[in-house]
Design an enzyme around this catalytic site. Structure first.
Site, mmCIF file in Angstrom:
data_model
loop_
_atom_site.group_PDB
_atom_site.id
_atom_site.type_symbol
_atom_site.label_atom_id
_atom_site.label_comp_id
_atom_site.label_asym_id
_atom_site.label_seq_id
_atom_site.Cartn_x
_atom_site.Cartn_y
_atom_site.Cartn_z
ATOM 1 N N LYS A 131 1.124 -1.266 -0.381
ATOM 2 C CA LYS A 131 -0.280 -0.427 -0.351
ATOM 3 C C LYS A 131 0.916 1.339 -0.413
ATOM 4 C CE LYS A 131 -2.938 0.930 3.861
ATOM 5 N NZ LYS A 131 -2.658 1.560 4.267
ATOM 6 N N ARG B 53 2.582 5.928 -3.543
ATOM 7 C CA ARG B 53 4.463 6.493 -3.722
ATOM 8 C C ARG B 53 4.073 5.936 -4.868
ATOM 9 N NH1 ARG B 53 4.183 5.854 1.309
ATOM 10 N NH2 ARG B 53 5.529 7.041 3.009
ATOM 11 N N ARG C 52 -9.266 12.586 11.682
ATOM 12 C CA ARG C 52 -8.281 12.165 12.758
ATOM 13 C C ARG C 52 -7.026 13.091 11.926
ATOM 14 N NH1 ARG C 52 -5.546 7.020 9.466
ATOM 15 N NH2 ARG C 52 -4.030 7.429 10.183
ATOM 16 N N GLY D 171 -4.729 7.731 5.088
ATOM 17 C CA GLY D 171 -3.892 8.840 5.782
ATOM 18 C C GLY D 171 -2.900 9.230 5.658
ATOM 19 N N ASP E 158 1.529 -0.857 11.347
ATOM 20 C CA ASP E 158 0.399 -1.234 11.253
ATOM 21 C C ASP E 158 0.072 -3.032 12.114
ATOM 22 O OD1 ASP E 158 -0.780 0.360 10.220
ATOM 23 O OD2 ASP E 158 0.185 0.300 8.410
ATOM 24 N N GLN F 164 4.200 9.007 7.178
ATOM 25 C CA GLN F 164 3.859 10.169 6.757
ATOM 26 C C GLN F 164 4.157 11.538 6.485
ATOM 27 O OE1 GLN F 164 -0.419 9.226 7.644
ATOM 28 N NE2 GLN F 164 -0.524 7.202 6.772
HETATM 29 C C1 S3P Z 1 2.089 4.574 6.012
HETATM 30 C C2 S3P Z 1 2.925 5.258 7.691
HETATM 31 C C3 S3P Z 1 2.585 4.631 8.635
HETATM 32 C C4 S3P Z 1 1.426 3.366 7.993
HETATM 33 C C5 S3P Z 1 0.820 3.663 7.091
HETATM 34 C C6 S3P Z 1 1.276 3.737 5.865
HETATM 35 C C7 S3P Z 1 3.059 5.319 4.944
HETATM 36 O O1 S3P Z 1 1.620 5.889 9.050
HETATM 37 O O2 S3P Z 1 0.739 3.514 9.405
HETATM 38 O O3 S3P Z 1 -0.040 2.603 7.047
HETATM 39 O O4 S3P Z 1 2.782 4.756 3.601
HETATM 40 O O5 S3P Z 1 3.767 6.557 4.666
HETATM 41 P P1 S3P Z 1 2.244 6.849 9.976
HETATM 42 O O6 S3P Z 1 2.824 7.658 8.948
HETATM 43 O O7 S3P Z 1 1.267 7.879 10.929
HETATM 44 O O8 S3P Z 1 3.597 6.406 11.253
#
Ligand code: S3P
Length: 451
Positions: free
Chosen positions: A28, A33, A129, A101, A327, A176
């Site tokens: 994912k 990206r 969120r 998110g 996760d 993120q």
């Molecule tokens: C992700 C970062 C993580 C993860 C999310 C995917 C990413 O979140 O929990 O499922 O692809 O950068 P956080 O950056 O909030 O830790």
């Protein structure tokens, strides 16, 4: 745009051995990206193995709204005609990121240093969120944001017309946030620096380098220092997305707790910033091996083989590993329920602000199914009942959270009584083939409540 359909109640019952090969979907994080960086390159990026889950499809729609041409060629094969760094057009409508998110935070970063305005929204989970963690550093570049109280979506971002580069230390371990800052830094002149005290998944750094950006990472006393030179011309890439270790976690964990199981999960991305769960499971006594280890598209990859493990032991999970398995705590808590003794998970405050409050969601569902759980602001302890000793029998709430939904379905596969779920629809955000894949291995998942 996930989360708007009818709820899909599901239940999962004790099953015979899980056997065979589990071909899980594409990663994912790398899928999001691939689309976003493809849209910021000049020319055509080709992607195979893209995760076609709702989260990623929402990002594909968003990239079209910002002016790039995104084409689905079928079977996970996609192309993106990028508009170049700084080339995003202003979207005509609201950008709906559904449940994601990652989608919304990365796209906010990617547009924040262009002179355009965009309004973002999501489903009931995403709109709860926190977004200030992204809009605070984006403000340093010169972007403005107008959202609901507490920095919640819907939110409008007015991109900076004259962005300045930024030096930013992330206040929480978040790939993120790091990625949003790096993507914003692409269209700022000079060097943008992100410092993280704990290393988080580094797909953005690896992929930015692959697309031709100048980016360096240095481990220092301050933490990991990532330096990006702004305003590069990104070169389009051919990307073969590795399969998602976070999705592999479900058939792997199911195999460990269902007697007689032996499951092969091929081609799994084992980037060290993602693979913490597998190390933890081995420490608990899991019969889990890596076969055929190799490198593909700049990422370490192997085939995972998981076999039933009757003597799992509870452990204290190393908090330094939290970011690399963030996760996976929900499904780890299910394995912990079948282990002997307590599994202690500390340093995991971030679990409270995921698609749901994942500590609360799992703790209440596990308790309802007869497993004792203690929890605090950034920790929780699952008191394992041992193999074959989890009562089950309760209906659990998925809280619009795919990983919570799948974790409870795994719980039902080895509990005495079936475990039910109020809504399995969120599973489609990251693992749309979860149900048929698990059934092919031998799982007994049905739609509707258990009798
Ligand atoms: C992700 C970062 C993580 C993860 C999310 C995917 C990413 O979140 O929990 O499922 O692809 O950068 P956080 O950056 O909030 O830790």
């Amino acid at each position: 745009m996930s989360g708007h359909g009818n709820p899909i109640p599901m239940s999962s019952a004790k099953c015979g051995p899980l056997t065979g090969t589990a071909d899980v979907p594409g990663d994912k994080s790398i899928s999001h990206r691939s689309l976003i960086l493809g849209a910021m390159a000049v020319g055509e990026t080709r992607i195979t193995g893209l995760l076609e889950g709702d989260d990623v499809l929402d990002t594909a729609r968003a990239m079209r709204a910002f002016g790039s041409e995104v084409t689905d060629h079928g079977g996970g094969s996609w192309s993106v005609h990028g508009v170049g760094v700084g080339g995003f057009a202003e979207p005509e409508g609201v950008i709906d990121c559904g449940n994601s998110g990652t989608g919304v935070r990365l796209i906010m970063g990617a547009m924040a240093t262009s002179p355009i305005t965009a309004t973002f929204t999501g489903d009931a989970s995403l709109n709860k969120r926190p977004m200030a963690r992204v809009t605070d550093p984006l403000a340093l570049f010169g972007a403005q944001s107008y959202g609901r109280a507490g920095g919640r979506l819907p939110m409008t971002i007015v991109g900076a017309a004259d962005p300045v580069p930024v030096r930013y230390t992330t206040p929480m371990p978040s790939a993120q946030v790091k990625s949003a800052v790096l993507l914003a830094g692409l269209n700022a002149p000079g060097q943008t620096v992100v410092i993280e005290r704990e290393a988080t998944r580094d797909h953005s750094e690896r992929m930015l380098a692959g697309f031709g950006a100048t980016i360096t990472t240095e481990d220092t006393d301050e933490g990991r220092v990532i330096t990006l030179t702004g305003q590069p011309e990104l070169r389009p890439q051919t990307i073969d997305v590795p399969r998602d270790p976070s999705s592999a976690a479900f058939p792997v964990c199911a195999a460990l707790i269902v007697p007689g199981s032996d499951v092969l999960v091929p081609n799994i991305g084992l980037n060290p910033t993602r693979a913490g769960l597998f190390t933890t499971l081995r420490e608990m006594g899991a019969d889990l091996s890596y076969e055929n280890a190799r490198e593909e598209s700049g990422e370490p990859v192997a085939d995972l083989r998981a076999r039933f493990s009757p003597d799992l032991k509870g452990i204290e999970v190393d908090p330094a590993r939290a970011a690399s398995m963030i996760d996976e705590y929900p499904v780890l808590s299910v394995v912990a329920a079948f282990a002997e003794g307590a599994t202690v998970m500390r340093g995991v405050a971030e679990l409270r602000v995921k698609e749901s409050d994942r500590i609360e969601a799992m703790a209440s569902g596990l308790r309802a199914n007869g497993v004792e759980v203690e929890d605090g602001p950034d920790w929780w302890i699952v008191h394992g009942r041992g193999h074959g000793a989890v009562p089950g029998g309760a209906i659990c709430a998925s809280h619009l959270d795919h990983r919570i939904a799948m974790s409870f379905m795994i719980l039902g596969m080895a509990s005495d009584k079936p475990v039910s779920l109020d809504d399995g629809a969120p599973i489609g955000t990251s693992f749309p083939i979860f149900e048929p894949l698990m059934k092919r291995l031998g799982a007994r998942i049905t739609r509707g409540d258990a009798d």
